[in-house]
Scaffold this motif. Structure first.
Motif, PDB file in Angstrom:
ATOM      1  N   LEU A 158      75.626  14.268 -11.303  1.00 62.34           N
ATOM      2  CA  LEU A 158      74.914  13.233 -12.058  1.00 62.34           C
ATOM      3  C   LEU A 158      73.290  13.703 -12.286  1.00 62.34           C
ATOM      4  CD1 LEU A 158      74.473  10.646 -13.534  1.00 62.34           C
ATOM      5  CD2 LEU A 158      74.210   9.536 -11.479  1.00 62.34           C
ATOM      6  N   ARG A 159      72.539  14.232 -11.100  1.00 63.73           N
ATOM      7  CA  ARG A 159      71.360  14.642 -11.252  1.00 63.73           C
ATOM      8  C   ARG A 159      71.226  15.912 -11.962  1.00 63.73           C
ATOM      9  NH1 ARG A 159      71.920  13.056  -5.612  1.00 63.73           N
ATOM     10  NH2 ARG A 159      72.117  15.202  -4.858  1.00 63.73           N
ATOM     11  N   MET A 160      72.330  16.815 -12.123  1.00 63.49           N
ATOM     12  CA  MET A 160      72.051  17.882 -12.883  1.00 63.49           C
ATOM     13  C   MET A 160      71.990  17.576 -14.490  1.00 63.49           C
ATOM     14  SD  MET A 160      74.636  20.537 -10.831  1.00 63.49           S
ATOM     15  CE  MET A 160      74.807  21.479 -12.301  1.00 63.49           C
ATOM     16  N   ARG A 161      73.020  16.514 -14.738  1.00 64.33           N
ATOM     17  CA  ARG A 161      72.957  15.787 -16.004  1.00 64.33           C
ATOM     18  C   ARG A 161      71.555  15.341 -16.556  1.00 64.33           C
ATOM     19  NH1 ARG A 161      78.435  12.871 -17.450  1.00 64.33           N
ATOM     20  NH2 ARG A 161      77.218  12.919 -19.545  1.00 64.33           N
ATOM     21  N   GLU A 162      71.017  14.609 -15.313  1.00 60.55           N
ATOM     22  CA  GLU A 162      69.906  13.920 -15.981  1.00 60.55           C
ATOM     23  C   GLU A 162      68.582  14.662 -15.980  1.00 60.55           C
ATOM     24  OE1 GLU A 162      69.489  11.364 -12.606  1.00 60.55           O
ATOM     25  OE2 GLU A 162      70.660   9.819 -13.521  1.00 60.55           O
ATOM     26  N   ALA A 163      68.774  16.044 -15.155  1.00 61.40           N
ATOM     27  CA  ALA A 163      67.669  16.813 -15.219  1.00 61.40           C
ATOM     28  C   ALA A 163      67.826  17.659 -16.609  1.00 61.40           C
ATOM     29  CB  ALA A 163      67.626  17.894 -14.045  1.00 61.40           C
ATOM     30  N   ARG A 164      68.895  17.957 -16.993  1.00 59.87           N
ATOM     31  CA  ARG A 164      69.114  18.711 -18.415  1.00 59.87           C
ATOM     32  C   ARG A 164      68.590  17.839 -19.628  1.00 59.87           C
ATOM     33  NH1 ARG A 164      72.482  18.477 -22.408  1.00 59.87           N
ATOM     34  NH2 ARG A 164      72.606  20.047 -23.732  1.00 59.87           N
ATOM     35  N   VAL A 165      68.977  16.317 -19.395  1.00 62.73           N
ATOM     36  CA  VAL A 165      68.283  15.770 -20.590  1.00 62.73           C
ATOM     37  C   VAL A 165      66.896  15.502 -20.461  1.00 62.73           C
ATOM     38  CG1 VAL A 165      68.473  13.341 -21.309  1.00 62.73           C
ATOM     39  CG2 VAL A 165      70.597  14.099 -20.607  1.00 62.73           C
ATOM     40  N   MET A 166      66.334  15.631 -19.351  1.00 59.57           N
ATOM     41  CA  MET A 166      64.780  15.361 -19.307  1.00 59.57           C
ATOM     42  C   MET A 166      64.219  16.839 -19.726  1.00 59.57           C
ATOM     43  SD  MET A 166      63.781  12.541 -18.382  1.00 59.57           S
ATOM     44  CE  MET A 166      61.997  13.029 -17.867  1.00 59.57           C
ATOM     45  N   ASP A 167      64.879  18.097 -19.583  1.00 60.22           N
ATOM     46  CA  ASP A 167      64.416  19.242 -19.955  1.00 60.22           C
ATOM     47  C   ASP A 167      64.707  19.154 -21.490  1.00 60.22           C
ATOM     48  OD1 ASP A 167      63.662  22.059 -18.866  1.00 60.22           O
ATOM     49  OD2 ASP A 167      65.306  22.484 -20.272  1.00 60.22           O
ATOM     50  N   ALA A 168      65.529  18.696 -21.981  1.00 60.21           N
ATOM     51  CA  ALA A 168      65.826  18.807 -23.562  1.00 60.21           C
ATOM     52  C   ALA A 168      65.031  17.828 -24.232  1.00 60.21           C
ATOM     53  CB  ALA A 168      67.302  18.523 -23.753  1.00 60.21           C
ATOM     54  N   SER A 169      64.495  16.884 -23.722  1.00 60.78           N
ATOM     55  CA  SER A 169      63.791  15.877 -24.216  1.00 60.78           C
ATOM     56  C   SER A 169      62.552  16.350 -24.816  1.00 60.78           C
ATOM     57  CB  SER A 169      63.226  14.579 -23.158  1.00 60.78           C
ATOM     58  OG  SER A 169      62.458  13.692 -23.763  1.00 60.78           O
ATOM     59  N   PRO A 170      61.928  16.140 -26.131  1.00 62.18           N
ATOM     60  CA  PRO A 170      60.807  16.770 -26.588  1.00 62.18           C
ATOM     61  C   PRO A 170      59.644  16.308 -26.056  1.00 62.18           C
ATOM     62  CG  PRO A 170      61.788  15.213 -28.136  1.00 62.18           C
ATOM     63  CD  PRO A 170      62.762  15.423 -26.825  1.00 62.18           C
ATOM     64  N   ILE A 171      59.767  14.925 -25.067  1.00 60.09           N
ATOM     65  CA  ILE A 171      58.378  14.426 -24.457  1.00 60.09           C
ATOM     66  C   ILE A 171      58.500  14.693 -23.211  1.00 60.09           C
ATOM     67  CG2 ILE A 171      58.344  12.596 -26.137  1.00 60.09           C
ATOM     68  CD1 ILE A 171      59.306  10.721 -24.094  1.00 60.09           C
ATOM     69  N   ALA A 172      59.447  15.723 -22.618  1.00 60.47           N
ATOM     70  CA  ALA A 172      59.344  16.132 -21.238  1.00 60.47           C
ATOM     71  C   ALA A 172      58.428  16.994 -20.966  1.00 60.47           C
ATOM     72  CB  ALA A 172      60.595  16.595 -20.813  1.00 60.47           C
ATOM     73  N   PRO A 173      57.499  16.919 -19.913  1.00 64.95           N
ATOM     74  CA  PRO A 173      56.259  17.993 -19.466  1.00 64.95           C
ATOM     75  C   PRO A 173      56.916  19.147 -19.152  1.00 64.95           C
ATOM     76  CG  PRO A 173      56.603  16.229 -17.785  1.00 64.95           C
ATOM     77  CD  PRO A 173      57.660  15.767 -18.758  1.00 64.95           C
ATOM     78  N   SER A 174      56.386  20.073 -19.388  1.00 62.03           N
ATOM     79  CA  SER A 174      56.306  21.460 -18.866  1.00 62.03           C
ATOM     80  C   SER A 174      57.792  21.859 -19.164  1.00 62.03           C
ATOM     81  CB  SER A 174      56.171  21.640 -17.551  1.00 62.03           C
ATOM     82  OG  SER A 174      56.909  20.958 -16.506  1.00 62.03           O
ATOM     83  N   VAL A 175      58.315  21.839 -20.405  1.00 59.35           N
ATOM     84  CA  VAL A 175      59.656  22.333 -20.491  1.00 59.35           C
ATOM     85  C   VAL A 175      59.971  23.669 -20.577  1.00 59.35           C
ATOM     86  CG1 VAL A 175      61.426  22.392 -22.482  1.00 59.35           C
ATOM     87  CG2 VAL A 175      60.269  20.217 -21.767  1.00 59.35           C
ATOM     88  N   SER A 176      60.679  24.586 -19.965  1.00 56.13           N
ATOM     89  CA  SER A 176      60.521  25.861 -19.693  1.00 56.13           C
ATOM     90  C   SER A 176      60.938  26.584 -20.968  1.00 56.13           C
ATOM     91  CB  SER A 176      61.195  26.314 -18.444  1.00 56.13           C
ATOM     92  OG  SER A 176      62.475  25.795 -18.559  1.00 56.13           O
ATOM     93  N   ARG A 177      62.256  26.071 -21.504  1.00 55.81           N
ATOM     94  CA  ARG A 177      62.877  26.665 -22.772  1.00 55.81           C
ATOM     95  C   ARG A 177      63.528  25.882 -23.487  1.00 55.81           C
ATOM     96  NH1 ARG A 177      67.973  27.474 -22.147  1.00 55.81           N
ATOM     97  NH2 ARG A 177      68.854  27.530 -19.893  1.00 55.81           N
ATOM     98  N   PRO A 178      63.930  25.735 -24.634  1.00 51.29           N
ATOM     99  CA  PRO A 178      64.721  24.870 -25.382  1.00 51.29           C
ATOM    100  C   PRO A 178      65.959  25.062 -25.096  1.00 51.29           C
ATOM    101  CG  PRO A 178      64.030  26.455 -26.978  1.00 51.29           C
ATOM    102  CD  PRO A 178      63.228  26.691 -25.612  1.00 51.29           C
ATOM    103  N   VAL A 179      66.897  23.948 -24.728  1.00 50.21           N
ATOM    104  CA  VAL A 179      68.545  24.020 -24.466  1.00 50.21           C
ATOM    105  C   VAL A 179      69.008  23.617 -25.716  1.00 50.21           C
ATOM    106  CG1 VAL A 179      69.842  23.128 -22.888  1.00 50.21           C
ATOM    107  CG2 VAL A 179      67.712  23.400 -22.180  1.00 50.21           C
ATOM    108  N   ALA A 180      70.039  24.641 -25.992  1.00 51.95           N
ATOM    109  CA  ALA A 180      70.942  24.347 -26.953  1.00 51.95           C
ATOM    110  C   ALA A 180      71.864  23.249 -26.653  1.00 51.95           C
ATOM    111  CB  ALA A 180      71.741  25.747 -27.378  1.00 51.95           C
ATOM    112  N   VAL A 181      72.050  22.238 -27.464  1.00 49.59           N
ATOM    113  CA  VAL A 181      72.687  20.951 -27.251  1.00 49.59           C
ATOM    114  C   VAL A 181      74.047  21.101 -28.181  1.00 49.59           C
ATOM    115  CG1 VAL A 181      72.730  18.356 -27.245  1.00 49.59           C
ATOM    116  CG2 VAL A 181      70.931  19.687 -26.823  1.00 49.59           C
ATOM    117  N   ASN A 182      75.167  21.140 -27.572  1.00 52.79           N
ATOM    118  CA  ASN A 182      76.634  20.954 -28.357  1.00 52.79           C
ATOM    119  C   ASN A 182      76.779  19.592 -28.670  1.00 52.79           C
ATOM    120  OD1 ASN A 182      79.221  21.143 -29.207  1.00 52.79           O
ATOM    121  ND2 ASN A 182      79.613  22.815 -27.839  1.00 52.79           N
ATOM    122  N   LYS A 183      76.524  19.407 -29.956  1.00 52.67           N
ATOM    123  CA  LYS A 183      76.479  17.760 -30.463  1.00 52.67           C
ATOM    124  C   LYS A 183      78.034  17.612 -30.266  1.00 52.67           C
ATOM    125  CE  LYS A 183      72.422  17.505 -31.711  1.00 52.67           C
ATOM    126  NZ  LYS A 183      71.496  16.555 -30.936  1.00 52.67           N
TER     127      LYS A 183
END
Length: 391
Positions: free
Chosen positions: A357-382
């Motif tokens: 659950l925490r891994m999924r939450e961290a990924r969602v935060m990383d993929a969010s355009p307003i998340a701070p210090s996003v290291s790289r864009p994450v490809a999202v499989n729609k």
């Protein structure tokens, strides 16, 4: 459907190397609080598939096929971008149809909801919508590239080891009569070299080898090695746990040993002519038998070591939530170390569910355009995003 393993899709497309396995987990490692926790996920998910399969009254072959489908799916996907519980239900649904033992989708959904909603798995919600499983099935077949024929080590085990006629417990129900395609004794010296006959296993030893093969699905071996090598490694480990018995001196049918060690004839033989002595059966040499097989013994040794390592890891995993340290499975709290893991306790299903659950939450935060210090864009499989929306 290929009758020869070496020209099948299993061999040509689904035997990979360790670099491929590591690459498949690259995104999960990025969002995992401790990469070592990912090592327990194969055991965790295999146990879940086994439990769901038993609730659905699946034969062992169907459970093994569902596990292989699950492993193959996550060669192309990450845990943090999908809902593994929905994938498990879809794998069991598809495996039952692939092994010609279909189960209604409503039964799959009902049993999955009952199992995954237990407190030991974090009381996570599971959708009752049949359409979610049906939709995930299409994505699953797509990622599997429609390769639904799976070869298992069970056929090789029963081909190499002699099963006693009175033994009915050496294999799972119906497996002896329903072996399916695979590598068998009729495939000739191309596979078995100069191996002579079959190994004689006691019922307990044969059951041990069968159980070792079952346990091998809690690792990634089904993606790394051909199934017949896994079966031979299971036989090798069985020899360690059940050493073959060596017969004593050849029996003397018509003689007895007196108390002082002198041999005397029985009264029956005094009146009957002696019969020709039966030729004592030559004991089997298991080491010579394995050496004569036309297989790579270093590969067999590597598989055996991998299975032993898996058992070592499994010792730290417990289905009993009381074995874990209080507070484990929560982002923070007493009983958890600095990175949220257990401090001296066992790894439990509820803890691993919280890690996912925490891994999924961290990924969602990383993929969010307003998340701070996003290291790289994450490809999202729609497509997979829609399938996991119920989770």
């Amino acid at each position: 459907m290929a009758a020869d393993f070496w020209v099948s899709s299993h061999y040509e497309r689904w035997i990979v190397d360790r670099a491929t396995l590591h690459q498949a987990r690259a995104e999960d490692i990025q969002f995992a609080e401790n990469p070592e926790y990912l090592d327990y996920l194969p055991i965790y998910f295999a146990n879940l598939i086994t439990k769901l399969g038993k609730k659905l009254q699946f034969r062992q072959r169907i459970i093994a096929t569902a596990t292989v489908f699950f492993r193959r799916f996550y060669l192309k996907n990450s845990y943090c971008e999908t809902d593994p519980f929905t994938v498990i239900a879809a794998c069991c649904y598809l495996a039952a149809k692939a092994e010609e033992s279909p189960v209604h989708i409503k039964v799959i959904v009902a049993e999955s909801k009952s199992l995954f909603s237990q407190e030991s798995y974090g009381s996570r919600p599971f959708s009752s919508d049949n359409g979610k499983i049906a939709e995930m099935e299409f994505y699953l077949v797509d990622d599997l590239e429609c390769d639904l024929v799976v070869f298992h080590p069970y056929r090789t085990l029963l081909s190499l080891c002699k099963k006693e006629a009175s033994d009915s417990s050496s294999s799972e129900e119906g497996e002896t009569e329903d072996l399916g395609v695979g590598i068998g004794p009729d495939d000739g010296p191309r596979y078995w070299g100069t191996g002579d006959g079959q190994l004689e296993f006691t019922p307990a030893a044969l059951q041990t080898a069968w159980s070792i093969i079952n346990d091998s699905y809690r690792s990634q071996l089904c993606l790394l090695y051909p199934p017949h090598l896994i079966a031979i490694a299971a036989i090798y480990l069985t020899f360690i746990l059940h050493p073959p018995t060596r017969p004593d001196s050849s029996p003397v049918a018509a003689e007895h040993i007196s108390a002082d060690g002198a041999r005397r004839r029985s009264s029956r033989q005094a009146h009957n002519p002696p019969r020709a002595a039966a030729t004592p059966k030559k004991p089997q040499d298991p080491i010579a038998f394995l050496a004569d097989l036309n297989v790579s013994l270093p590969a067999v040794a590597a598989i055996a070591q991998e299975i032993i390592s898996m058992y070592t890891l499994w010792d730290r995993y417990s289905e009993d939530s009381m074995c874990g340290v209080p507070g484990v499975g929560t982002p923070s709290g007493e009983g958890a170390d600095a990175d949220g893991g257990p401090d001296g306790g066992h790894i439990t299903p509820s803890f691993l569910s919280a890690v996912l659950l925490r891994m999924r939450e961290a990924r969602v935060m990383d993929a969010s355009p307003i998340a701070p210090s996003v290291s790289r864009p994450v490809a999202v499989n729609k497509r997979l995003e829609r399938a996991q929306a119920a989770g």
